[in-house]
Scaffold this motif. Structure first.
Motif, PDB file in Angstrom:
ATOM      1  N   SER B  49       2.547 -29.080  -2.825  1.00  0.00           N
ATOM      2  CA  SER B  49       1.256 -28.379  -2.784  1.00  0.00           C
ATOM      3  C   SER B  49       0.211 -29.132  -3.580  1.00  0.00           C
ATOM      4  N   ASP B 170      -0.303 -25.605   4.060  1.00  0.00           N
ATOM      5  CA  ASP B 170       0.648 -25.452   2.961  1.00  0.00           C
ATOM      6  C   ASP B 170       1.558 -24.267   3.250  1.00  0.00           C
ATOM      7  N   GLU B 171       2.815 -24.537   3.455  1.00  0.00           N
ATOM      8  CA  GLU B 171       3.801 -23.501   3.763  1.00  0.00           C
ATOM      9  C   GLU B 171       3.273 -22.538   4.832  1.00  0.00           C
TER      10      GLU B 171
HETATM   11 MG   LIG Z   1       4.055 -25.335  -2.747  1.00  0.00          MG
END
Ligand SMILES: [Mg+2]
Ligand SMILES: Nc1ncnc2c1ncn2[C@@H]1O[C@H](COP(=O)(O)OP(=O)(O)O)[C@@H](O)[C@H]1O
Lengths: 431, 236
Positions: B49, B170-171
């Protein structure tokens, strides 16, 4: 080497387009937690209602008080000798009475004109055994408008012609006279000679004002002029106009109108004739303004806490907006617009409810007995039983402005953190 | 094809707020080619991240340099970074992607509104992208009325409608089940292959890695393996 020459996102058309989007978004955001919005906007509205309605009642009551208070004796303005207000001497008269009254009566804003002669004298019963000092006022019953001169206690009647007298009930009791009795008045004439007159008491009045009831005698203006040596002159010419609130401007206007006749006069609005009456009004209005400010402060605190919650709860959302490239200033403006919608909702609630309250209560009027507060003041005058509230448009406008400004400030306080908000942390915090 | 949309040199990120400094990234050298789909992989806390945020101009490295579309991010002010994110980068986060009070179409339009695109063009492009991504039937629903998978797909539509040079996610599948994850990944593959959008995803979800063209593994803030080198040596 830098090629970031993107058209600025802050350019005017972009700002305008974003502005429009924000207005819609702000309105919808406002209703995300309807209960909270209703409570907060309701607080704004309730404060406006409280202030506007109470001031409408107050203004209605004060208007009545002023109406009654000025109609009783002084009128809305008086033409006097310039020295008379500060030093009421017999010799300080306005000359050219006939011409003056004619001009005044012809003025478009003048509704009534009443000349008065005023002086002090010793009032005695017919035998001269019992005497009391009193204010002697000569009036012309044909044109006199003072309510004091027109309301006689049972058993008597108001003054109608020369040779008659009309006095306060206490004065009559002190001297020991009643309607039908002869009375003698002794004083000092304009040129220093002895002024004397004998009149028949035809009636008594009771105003509730001790000074008047205990020491006030009205006689015919002609009798007064004869006794005190006035020739085409008077101590005051009382006048009435349409709206007593315009008395100052009215007085100034009259002064210019009569200037060509005699430069040596002053036109005194009721505010100068009865400064204590104006003081009362200013005090009451000032008190209610303080109350309004107090409410604004309280409501501002409520709004601050609402927006603290709003901004706090939407940390992730604001973080996302910053992340996708929305300028913090634009997010701040959105929150300010939410505040504006909030205050406008509250203002609408407040204004509509106060209009309804004022107009409904104006149908029947509000009994004066409902306001212990005013009793004291009202007891001094002949006051009607009910009072008609007058919608306080100035107060409504002032409250609206104050509320809008206060809510903007309240919303800005927590919204400042939008600039400091780190989008990564804001989004991470919600994971 | 070899044009580099992202270039990272010696990117270092240390979180020093706590007593013990955390070295989230330790000198990462890394580039993303136009049209690629890079998947940053690695265990939780490996720095995926952080790297994604730095590439996206949401965070700044303590050391090293990052450029996006030829622009050195280190030289940009906060406002310029914000502008760059708006114009060049599309974001899809794990959650909270959409504005709750706007419908799906309005959410997609909003980003174009920020860019100052006119109303009719906005509406046309928003409807067009939702249509192409198979989301036309949910355009007038608000995020609260959408499933998690639908929300993420609308977020992708929002992120790509302005033709960004880079899509960062992100995810994106963290809150989705297998079936909806697959739908989302098909969507990303579609925009990557058919619309030429360069994608960088950060995830520990093996399904996402399976769709990406180039897996990049991070461990303890450093690149452990890079699929592009793996491509060069087919036996790996
Ligand atoms: Mg992360
Ligand atoms: N704001 C922060 N403050 C302190 N440490 C942080 C912060 N953000 C991330 N970290 C740390 O940096 C490391 C990398 O985090 P992250 O990039 O989120 O990893 P990943 O996405 O691969 O799980 C972790 O050890 C994490 O705890």
């Amino acid at each position: 080497m830098s090629e970031l020459t993107l058209p600025s996102v802050a350019s005017t058309p972009v700002r305008r387009a974003v502005g429009r989007a924000l207005i819609t978004m702000a309105w919808r955001n406002l209703w995300r937690v309807p209960r909270r919005t209703w409570l907060t906007a309701g607080g704004v509205g309730f404060a406006i209602l409280l202030v506007v309605f109470s001031r409408s009642i107050q203004i209605g009551a004060l208007d009545t008080m002023l109406e009654v208070g000025t109609a009783q004796l002084t009128g809305h303005a008086q033409v006097q000798h310039p020295d008379y207000l500060d030093d009421p001497r017999m010799r300080s008269t306005v000359a050219g009475l006939a011409a003056l009254t004619g001009t005044l009566a012809g003025h478009p804003d003048v509704q009534a004109v009443a000349p008065r002669g005023m002086g002090f004298g010793l009032v005695s019963d017919g035998s001269g055994e019992r005497s009391f000092g009193g204010q002697i006022t000569g009036i012309d019953p044909a044109v006199e408008f003072a309510t004091l001169a027109s309301q006689a206690l049972p058993g008597g009647r108001p003054l109608e012609r020369a040779g008659e007298g009309f006095m306060g009930s206490k004065l009559a009791r002190n001297i020991g006279v009643a309607p039908g009795d002869d009375i003698i008045v002794l004083g000092t004439g304009k040129e220093g000679s002895v002024a004397a007159m004998a009149v028949t008491l035809v009636g008594l009045f009771e105003s509730g004002i001790p000074d008047l009831d205990r020491g006030f005698l009205m006689v015919h203006f002609d009798d007064f002029a004869d006794a005190f040596g006035l020739e085409d002159e008077a101590h005051a010419i009382a006048v009435l106009t349409g709206d007593l609130r315009d008395a100052r401007a009215f007085a100034a206007d009259l002064a210019t109108a009569i200037l060509p006749l005699d430069g040596n006069v002053a036109v005194r609005p009721w505010q100068e004739l009865m400064p204590e009456l104006e003081q009362t009004v200013v005090g009451e209005i000032g008190g209610s303004a303080l109350f309004a400010l107090f409410l604004v402060v309280i409501v501002t605190f409520v709004v601050v806490s609402t927006f603290v919650m709003t901004v706090f709860e939407r940390t992730a959302e604001f973080g996302m907006l910053k992340a996708i490239g929305m300028a913090p200033g634009a997010i701040f403006r959105m929150v300010q617009l939410e505040g504006l919608w909030m205050s406008l909702t509250g203002v609408a609630l407040g204004l509509v409810s106060s209009l309804v309250f004022v107009y409904v209560s104006a149908i029947e009027g509000i009994p004066f007995s409902a306001f212990g507060d005013f009793d004291d003041m009202m007891a001094r005058f002949f006051v009607p039983d009910v009072m008609i509230p007058v919608f306080d448009s100035a107060g409504a406008l002032a409250m609206t402005a104050m509320m809008v400004v206060a809510v903007q400030a309240a919303a800005a306080i927590p919204a400042r953190r939008i600039w400091r908000l780190n989008p990564v942390e804001a989004l991470r915090a919600e994971e | 094809m070899s044009e580099e949309v992202v270039q990272c040199h010696g990117v270092t990120r240390v979180y020093a707020d706590d007593a013990v400094p955390v070295h989230a990234l330790r000198g990462v050298d890394f580039a993303v080619h136009k049209g690629d789909w890079v998947s940053l992989a690695g265990p939780s806390g490996s720095g995926k991240s952080t790297l994604l945020h730095i590439i996206g101009g949401l965070d700044r490295p303590n050391d090293g340099s990052v450029s996006v579309d030829g622009e050195d991010l280190g030289g940009l002010s906060e406002a310029q970074l914000s502008d760059l994110r708006l114009r060049k980068i599309g974001f899809v986060f794990q959650a909270y992607n959409l504005i709750p009070v706007l419908t799906a179409v309005e959410n997609v339009e909003f980003i174009m509104q920020l860019q100052g695109i006119g109303a009719s063009e906005r509406r046309e492009r928003a409807l067009g992208i939702l249509d192409r991504l198979g989301l036309d039937d949910i355009g007038d629903r608000r995020p609260g009325e959408l499933s998690g998978g639908q929300q993420q797909r609308v977020a992708v539509a929002r992120a790509v409608v302005t033709d960004p040079v880079l899509l960062l996610a992100d995810e994106p599948s963290a809150n989705l089940d297998t079936a909806t994850t697959k739908e989302l990944l098909e969507l990303l593959r579609n925009i990557n292959e058919n619309h030429g959008v360069t994608i960088v995803t950060a995830t520990h979800d093996p399904m996402v890695m399976g769709y990406a063209k180039r897996p990049v593994n991070l461990r303890d803030g450093a690149i452990e393996s890079d699929g592009s080198t793996a491509d060069a040596s087919p036996d790996a």
